[in-house]
Design a protein around this motif. Sequence first.
Motif, PDB file in Angstrom:
ATOM      1  N   ALA A   1      -2.031   0.611   7.402  1.00 50.62           N
ATOM      2  CA  ALA A   1      -2.294  -0.291   6.293  1.00 50.62           C
ATOM      3  C   ALA A   1      -2.247  -1.758   6.700  1.00 50.62           C
ATOM      4  CB  ALA A   1      -1.286  -0.034   5.183  1.00 50.62           C
ATOM      5  N   TYR A   2      -1.387  -2.082   7.620  1.00 52.37           N
ATOM      6  CA  TYR A   2      -1.229  -3.484   8.007  1.00 52.37           C
ATOM      7  C   TYR A   2      -1.379  -3.616   9.520  1.00 52.37           C
ATOM      8  CZ  TYR A   2       0.653  -5.350   3.576  1.00 52.37           C
ATOM      9  OH  TYR A   2       0.822  -5.787   2.304  1.00 52.37           O
TER      10      TYR A   2
ATOM     11  N   PRO B   1       0.840  -1.193   0.000  1.00 52.97           N
ATOM     12  CA  PRO B   1       0.000   0.000   0.000  1.00 52.97           C
ATOM     13  C   PRO B   1       0.878   1.247   0.000  1.00 52.97           C
ATOM     14  CG  PRO B   1      -0.653  -1.537   1.732  1.00 52.97           C
ATOM     15  CD  PRO B   1       0.621  -2.063   1.149  1.00 52.97           C
ATOM     16  N   SER B   2       0.440   2.298  -0.739  1.00 51.79           N
ATOM     17  CA  SER B   2       1.355   3.424  -0.959  1.00 51.79           C
ATOM     18  C   SER B   2       1.709   4.159   0.340  1.00 51.79           C
ATOM     19  CB  SER B   2       0.818   4.377  -2.019  1.00 51.79           C
ATOM     20  OG  SER B   2      -0.379   4.909  -1.570  1.00 51.79           O
ATOM     21  N   GLU B   3       0.771   4.237   1.307  1.00 52.47           N
ATOM     22  CA  GLU B   3       1.117   4.944   2.562  1.00 52.47           C
ATOM     23  C   GLU B   3       2.179   4.147   3.323  1.00 52.47           C
ATOM     24  OE1 GLU B   3      -2.549   3.511   3.068  1.00 52.47           O
ATOM     25  OE2 GLU B   3      -2.322   4.320   1.060  1.00 52.47           O
TER      26      GLU B   3
ATOM     27  N   ASP C   1       8.236  -1.373  -3.986  1.00 55.79           N
ATOM     28  CA  ASP C   1       6.930  -1.252  -4.633  1.00 55.79           C
ATOM     29  C   ASP C   1       6.721  -2.328  -5.689  1.00 55.79           C
ATOM     30  OD1 ASP C   1       4.477  -0.093  -5.232  1.00 55.79           O
ATOM     31  OD2 ASP C   1       5.331   1.250  -6.747  1.00 55.79           O
TER      32      ASP C   1
END
Length: 236
Positions: free
Chosen positions: A76-77, A6-8, A33
């Motif tokens: 995100a995680y 995820p980008s964040e 990425d």
Amino acid sequence: MGHFLPSELLDHICKPYQRAGKFAWHFARGKLDRDPVFAHILQARYISHHARVLDIGCGQGLLAALLCGVDNYACAYPEHKAEFKAVSITGIELMHNDVMRAQQALQDFGPRIRIVQGDMRQTDFGVADVVVILDVLHYVPYNEQNDILKRVYACLSSGGSLLLRVGDAAAGLPFLFSTWVDAVVFALRGHTSVRVYCRSLAEWKDQLENIGFKVTDIPMHQGTPFANILLHCRRP
Ligand SMILES: C[S@@+](CC[C@H](N)C(=O)[O-])C[C@H]1O[C@@H](n2cnc3c(N)ncnc32)[C@H](O)[C@@H]1O
């Protein structure tokens, strides 16, 4: 090419590389990425709470940045929050520039991360619960690869595992393309010799099983044009 984190989360993990310079930051972002292996290592939960991790040929320390970064990141995680708090990570890397980038980026994580400059053919491996070797072993001749794999087996605690990523030399065009990209990147990173020593997946598995590992192979080139395989090798 895919996006695997995820980008964040990616922003958060890569932030420490800003102090190691533009190249280090861009390289970390691109690799974390686009390379499926890092998200896979998190999701498959190969690394347990108190593991002693040895990352051989660690480059600029992306695995350590990932484990420590995801640890203090809740959005995100959330399932990984604080999961790796007690994990210690030693990285061995040949190239001075990569060692410097890793040490600069990872200094805030304290003594649980240690990046040492050394040649994997001579450097002591200590004791580890998980050894990670991603895209490194093919740079040394076959007999030296075998010696390293035997030393890895000997350094692992009982029930420990080796995560070894290799290219499958029997995979045709994707393998040739991987080898070409590898040679270009290797030369750009300042290595003088770009000779490589590759094997087919079957040959890698034979060698690992002869040493005593129980091996599972997982394709690890999703979203890329390469022929990479992750070998999860357990020491019984
Ligand atoms: C393709 S890069 C992979 C880096 C890292 N494993 C990753 O996935 O981000 C291969 C790395 O292995 C290192 N390397 C090559 N030969 C080595 C040796 N004999 N001892 C230690 N590191 C070595 C290179 O300098 C380079 O950083």
